[in-house]
Design a protein around this motif. Structure first.
Motif, mmCIF file in Angstrom:
data_model
loop_
_atom_site.group_PDB
_atom_site.id
_atom_site.type_symbol
_atom_site.label_atom_id
_atom_site.label_comp_id
_atom_site.label_asym_id
_atom_site.label_seq_id
_atom_site.Cartn_x
_atom_site.Cartn_y
_atom_site.Cartn_z
ATOM 1 N N GLN A 69 -19.061 -35.489 17.459
ATOM 2 C CA GLN A 69 -18.127 -34.382 17.294
ATOM 3 C C GLN A 69 -17.732 -34.336 15.829
ATOM 4 O OE1 GLN A 69 -14.514 -35.055 19.516
ATOM 5 N NE2 GLN A 69 -14.759 -37.238 19.424
ATOM 6 N N SER A 70 -17.632 -33.132 15.289
ATOM 7 C CA SER A 70 -17.364 -33.036 13.856
ATOM 8 C C SER A 70 -16.250 -32.060 13.498
ATOM 9 C CB SER A 70 -18.650 -32.626 13.123
ATOM 10 O OG SER A 70 -19.135 -31.395 13.635
ATOM 11 N N TRP A 75 -9.616 -28.498 17.703
ATOM 12 C CA TRP A 75 -10.895 -27.883 18.066
ATOM 13 C C TRP A 75 -11.781 -28.925 18.717
ATOM 14 C CZ3 TRP A 75 -9.893 -23.087 18.099
ATOM 15 C CH2 TRP A 75 -9.026 -22.541 17.150
ATOM 16 N N PHE A 76 -12.757 -28.473 19.479
ATOM 17 C CA PHE A 76 -13.656 -29.376 20.192
ATOM 18 C C PHE A 76 -15.051 -28.784 20.184
ATOM 19 C CE2 PHE A 76 -15.765 -30.918 24.053
ATOM 20 C CZ PHE A 76 -15.588 -32.293 23.900
ATOM 21 N N THR A 113 -2.915 -37.392 29.664
ATOM 22 C CA THR A 113 -3.642 -36.180 30.029
ATOM 23 C C THR A 113 -4.456 -35.665 28.852
ATOM 24 O OG1 THR A 113 -1.887 -35.567 31.564
ATOM 25 C CG2 THR A 113 -3.388 -33.820 30.913
ATOM 26 N N LEU A 114 -5.694 -35.297 29.113
ATOM 27 C CA LEU A 114 -6.575 -34.667 28.144
ATOM 28 C C LEU A 114 -7.037 -33.356 28.761
ATOM 29 C CD1 LEU A 114 -8.542 -34.439 25.699
ATOM 30 C CD2 LEU A 114 -10.124 -35.888 27.008
ATOM 31 N N ILE A 115 -6.832 -32.264 28.051
ATOM 32 C CA ILE A 115 -7.283 -30.958 28.522
ATOM 33 C C ILE A 115 -8.274 -30.400 27.516
ATOM 34 C CG2 ILE A 115 -6.614 -28.593 29.075
ATOM 35 C CD1 ILE A 115 -3.812 -29.718 29.768
ATOM 36 N N LEU A 116 -9.448 -30.038 28.005
ATOM 37 C CA LEU A 116 -10.433 -29.317 27.209
ATOM 38 C C LEU A 116 -10.458 -27.894 27.746
ATOM 39 C CD1 LEU A 116 -13.359 -31.916 27.090
ATOM 40 C CD2 LEU A 116 -11.520 -31.568 25.429
ATOM 41 N N SER A 117 -10.516 -26.914 26.858
ATOM 42 C CA SER A 117 -10.489 -25.524 27.302
ATOM 43 C C SER A 117 -11.276 -24.652 26.326
ATOM 44 C CB SER A 117 -9.048 -25.025 27.407
ATOM 45 O OG SER A 117 -8.407 -25.093 26.150
#
Length: 130
Positions: A69-70, A75-76, A113-117
């Motif tokens: 990941q960069s 951001w993801f 908690t980790l949320i990716l969206s």
């Protein structure tokens, strides 16, 4: 005065070395378990870890994977996903997991908690396990 300038320069260099990707903001040595995908319970086992700066790894329902990941937090984005190639009864969930993971563009870490969206409203909710 010279010592103050050198000290400030040292702090600037150290700050520049901080991991600005999600791996720098998620607690170290934490395994994140996927609980839900787009609000529905995820009925197979899938995990994420952040083993080192700018790296992500984990276990999809059938295979282990790793990627880089960069982009800076929040951001993801994943680059160069590599996984083992085994099959299992949960291969449909694995495909769903990888497709969702590759489409996530935002991340948020809050406690356990980790949320990716993403902008389309898709969401992956992970919980930390000890």
């Amino acid at each position: 005065m010279k010592q103050i300038i050198l000290t400030l320069a040292l702090f600037a260099v150290l700050a520049a070395c901080k991991d600005e990707t999600l791996s720098g903001y998620a607690p170290e040595e934490t395994t994140w378990v996927l609980e839900s995908l787009n609000g529905a319970p995820f009925d197979a086992n899938a995990t994420l870890t952040f083993p080192e700066e700018g790296k992500i790894a984990g276990k999809a329902p059938c295979n282990s994977f790793r990627a880089s990941q960069s982009v800076p937090y929040p951001w993801f984005s994943l680059d160069g996903i590599a996984s083992t190639k085994m099959t299992c009864p949960h291969i449909a969930q694995e495909t769903q997991f990888f497709e969702a993971l590759q489409n996530m563009t935002l991340s948020e870490v809050s406690g356990n908690t980790l949320i990716l969206s993403n902008e389309d409203g898709s969401q992956m909710l992970f919980r930390a396990v000890p």
